[in-house]
Scaffold this motif. Structure first.
Motif, short mmCIF file in Angstrom:
data_model
loop_
_atom_site.label_atom_id
_atom_site.label_comp_id
_atom_site.label_asym_id
_atom_site.label_seq_id
_atom_site.Cartn_x
_atom_site.Cartn_y
_atom_site.Cartn_z
N LYS A 134 25.11 42.79 44.52
CA LYS A 134 26.46 42.24 44.43
C LYS A 134 27.45 43.39 44.30
O LYS A 134 27.27 44.28 43.46
CB LYS A 134 26.55 41.33 43.21
N ILE A 135 28.47 43.33 45.14
CA ILE A 135 29.50 44.37 45.08
C ILE A 135 30.81 43.70 44.69
O ILE A 135 31.34 42.90 45.47
CB ILE A 135 29.68 45.07 46.44
N LYS A 136 31.33 44.00 43.52
CA LYS A 136 32.58 43.38 43.10
C LYS A 136 33.74 44.07 43.78
O LYS A 136 33.66 45.25 44.13
CB LYS A 136 32.72 43.44 41.58
N ARG A 190 34.05 51.13 39.49
CA ARG A 190 35.18 51.17 40.44
C ARG A 190 35.41 52.59 40.91
O ARG A 190 35.74 52.83 42.07
CB ARG A 190 36.47 50.68 39.77
N VAL A 196 35.42 47.11 30.84
CA VAL A 196 35.77 46.05 29.88
C VAL A 196 34.49 45.62 29.17
O VAL A 196 34.40 45.66 27.94
CB VAL A 196 36.46 44.86 30.57
N ILE A 252 43.44 40.60 37.65
CA ILE A 252 42.33 41.10 38.48
C ILE A 252 40.99 40.73 37.88
O ILE A 252 40.04 40.44 38.56
CB ILE A 252 42.43 42.63 38.64
N GLY A 253 40.94 40.78 36.56
CA GLY A 253 39.67 40.48 35.91
C GLY A 253 38.78 41.71 35.83
O GLY A 253 39.10 42.76 36.37
N PHE A 254 37.64 41.54 35.16
CA PHE A 254 36.78 42.71 35.00
C PHE A 254 35.48 42.55 35.75
O PHE A 254 35.21 41.50 36.31
CB PHE A 254 36.51 42.94 33.50
N LYS A 296 30.72 45.25 54.56
CA LYS A 296 31.96 45.99 54.30
C LYS A 296 32.78 46.23 55.56
O LYS A 296 33.99 46.14 55.54
CB LYS A 296 31.64 47.34 53.65
N TYR A 347 41.87 50.70 39.48
CA TYR A 347 42.37 49.63 38.62
C TYR A 347 41.67 49.64 37.27
O TYR A 347 40.48 49.83 37.18
CB TYR A 347 42.15 48.27 39.29
N ALA A 364 35.10 48.13 44.40
CA ALA A 364 34.05 49.14 44.54
C ALA A 364 33.90 49.51 46.01
O ALA A 364 34.08 48.67 46.89
CB ALA A 364 32.73 48.62 44.00
N ALA A 365 33.56 50.77 46.24
CA ALA A 365 33.37 51.23 47.62
C ALA A 365 32.03 50.77 48.16
O ALA A 365 31.86 50.51 49.34
CB ALA A 365 33.47 52.74 47.68
N THR A 423 34.72 47.78 35.30
CA THR A 423 36.11 48.12 34.98
C THR A 423 36.22 48.69 33.56
O THR A 423 37.32 48.89 33.06
CB THR A 423 36.99 46.85 35.10
N ASP A 425 34.77 36.19 46.72
CA ASP A 425 34.30 36.78 45.47
C ASP A 425 34.85 36.02 44.26
O ASP A 425 36.06 35.88 44.12
CB ASP A 425 34.75 38.25 45.42
N GLU A 426 33.99 35.49 43.43
CA GLU A 426 34.37 34.73 42.23
C GLU A 426 35.15 33.45 42.52
O GLU A 426 36.01 33.05 41.75
CB GLU A 426 35.10 35.64 41.25
#
Lengths: 294, 275
Positions: free
Chosen positions: B173-175, B262, B236, A292-294, A234, B54, B178-179, B234, A270-271
């Motif tokens: 895994k951090i999407k 998130r 979803v 943005i996606g989920f 990070k 978001y 996310a902090a 998120t 990412d992705e």
């Protein structure tokens, strides 16, 4: 308006002719960007095949031909298309009285050729470093720069897989540098150009190079691979090792990061798996609304 | 209408003038190909554009401005679909229910199954009819906020259900958004993908049979009288699980935590677990 259209078409035709002259060898080899690119590419590729860092990587790695196409598109097809627009822009500026000497701050013309080239090289590399940082920090720019970072398997040709919109950012800032240092590119600017291509090709090559103590000044594949890392801690976001030809700026501004030599580092972002795969879809990606996606 | 509608049924029903078919994907995907007669209602258009997080549900004004371009009303019978088994459709389902929409079904197998069945597709941009001018009041439907999660964290009657992947659950895994990585303290994991039958390429074929689904949840200790707060990254994927639990399995007290990871990833580490 008419004069602009004329400038546009004349310049475009002129550039097509110039590319033709390159291909037919009317331009001597040492200034010939077309064959110079091919030669440098061949040399680096042979080095990759002879001394591979990732031993299992195929000669025609994943997306090799895509990158091959990008090389020639970005260098030649795109420059033909854009040359007309640059000429129109220059013409419009001169209409306002703005010329290449308008920002003259450091006049290099009195200095020896070698020093001129060196200053030119360092300054333009620094400006490109700053531009590169912006490509990572500004979301709208990042969407275009993602094309370059969509590389999953690293090889020399990935160097030139990038979206032509990057030129729209790089070129004006580079031009600014040229204006500041005397309003001209040194006569032997092509030397700097070929050196930059070579360093850039090597930075992306499948070869283990660090150049010993020079690693603090010159960018190298071991360092640059970390720039392409898929996941960074990070604290290192939105990126590390932004160097183009020189690693110097990363060490000065503390954006350097080489925790270890890791040839099999996972690359991308990412992705990245969802990123479009074809030339055309990569081209339009940055122009579309972001989901943005989920 | 039944909560799930089969491809063959929709094929027969789609001539009905009053039936609205909505594609929950993005504009680009919709334009490329969609079910004939469908309109586009991208779930990403039904979010609060002013929220710092978001993907939060749109406020009444924003909701109305989007819905009115499709001229939809609460009583319209609606069928939703996407090309990922129903996950984006479920999010739209959940948002619509929060604004009082009554009759909504999800297409079992979605666009993927429609195509596999050899049924015809259309392409081109959305050409929805004239716009509406309605207002929609928010009527909380199976929704949880951060305060509710905090409140129920140590409540033995509540289970916090994480429906993300194992990598996200453990924090590996951090999407983006996310902090940090991890999960809500005490959360149990049942990946939303387990609601589906998958083919050999891991694409969704359709929802599992309700009896299979019931067994899946009960085996993990989540019985039908359990009270649940469901979340993902998120909200979803958790909308999908909420749909499954409430519409297919009859669970009563299920709450979809809109902020999801998130939002929660910014909480104090005492409220977060990893590994």
């Amino acid at each position: 308006m008419n004069q602009y259209l004329e400038t546009l078409s004349n310049t475009t035709v002129g550039t097509v002719r110039w590319v033709g002259q390159l291909i037919t060898f009317e331009v001597p080899w040492y200034q010939n960007y077309f064959y110079g690119l091919i030669l440098i590419s061949l040399v680096v590729w042979i080095l990759e095949l002879s001394f591979p860092w990732r031993k299992n990587q195929k000669a025609f790695r994943k997306d090799f031909w895509l990158d091959f196409f990008y090389m020639f598109f970005n260098f030649f097809i795109f420059s033909v298309v854009i040359s007309g627009f640059y000429a129109v822009f220059e013409s419009a500026m001169s209409g306002l009285g703005i010329g290449m000497e308008s920002l003259l701050l450091i006049n290099l013309s009195g200095l020896p050729q070698g020093i001129q080239l060196l200053i030119f090289f360092f300054l333009s590399d620094f400006v490109q470093w700053v531009t590169h940082v912006m490509l990572h920090r500004v979301p709208a720019f990042w969407r275009f720069h993602q094309v370059h970072h969509s590389v999953i398997e690293m090889g020399f040709a990935a160097h030139l897989r990038y979206h032509w919109m990057e030129n729209i950012l790089y070129k004006p800032l580079k031009t600014l540098v040229v204006m500041i240092i005397g309003g001209f590119e040194p006569e032997q600017a092509y030397i700097v150009h070929f050196v930059a291509i070579s360093i850039g090709h090597l930075n992306h090559a499948n070869i283990r190079l660090t150049y010993g103590p020079l690693k603090y000044i010159v960018n190298n594949p071991v360092m640059h691979l970390w720039h392409h890392a898929k996941a960074l801690p990070k604290g290192q976001m939105p990126g590390v090792n932004f160097g183009i030809s020189l690693s110097l700026w990363d060490y000065i501004f503390r954006t350097n990061y080489i925790p270890e030599e890791k040839p099999d580092l996972e690359l991308g972002f990412d992705e990245v798996e969802r990123f479009p795969k074809s030339f055309w879809s990569q081209l339009i990606y940055g122009f579309r609304k972001e989901r943005i996606g989920f | 209408m039944e909560p799930l509608i089969a491809v063959e049924q929709l094929d027969l029903l789609k001539e009905r003038k009053d039936l609205i078919i909505l594609d929950a994907r993005g504009e680009q995907a919709f334009t490329k190909e969609h079910i004939p007669g469908a309109a586009n209602l991208d779930w990403e258009d039904l979010i609060d554009a002013n929220h710092e997080i978001y993907g939060m549900i749109a406020d009444p004004e924003q909701f109305a401005s989007v819905i009115n371009t499709r001229n939809l009303k609460r009583t319209d019978p609606i069928v939703l679909y996407d090309d990922q088994g129903g996950v984006e459709a479920a999010r739209v389902w959940w948002v619509l229910k929060n604004y009082g929409f009554e009759e909504i079904s999800i297409l079992d197998g979605g666009l993927t199954k429609w195509k596999r069945s050899g049924l015809k597709l259309e392409s081109g941009p959305d050409v929805s009819p004239s716009s509406g001018d309605r207002q929609f009041g928010f009527k909380a439907f199976r929704i949880a906020n951060k305060e509710m999660v905090l409140d129920k964290l140590d409540d033995p009657d509540f289970t916090i259900l994480d429906v993300r992947s194992e990598e996200e659950y453990t924090g590996k895994k951090i999407k983006s958004g996310a902090a940090k990585g991890g999960r809500v303290r005490g959360a149990v994991l049942i990946d939303y993908i387990r609601n589906f039958d998958l083919d050999e390429n891991m694409n969704v074929i359709g929802f599992k049979d309700p009896s299979v689904l019931r067994h899946l949840y009960e085996k993990s200790g989540i019985k039908s009288d359990q009270k649940l707060i469901v979340y993902c990254h998120t909200a979803v994927r958790s909308s999908l699980t909420t749909f499954v639990l409430t519409e297919l399995l009859g669970y009563q007290e299920v709450y979809n935590y809109d902020g999801s990871w998130r939002e929660w990833s910014h909480m104090d580490s005492a409220l977060i677990e990893t590994h």
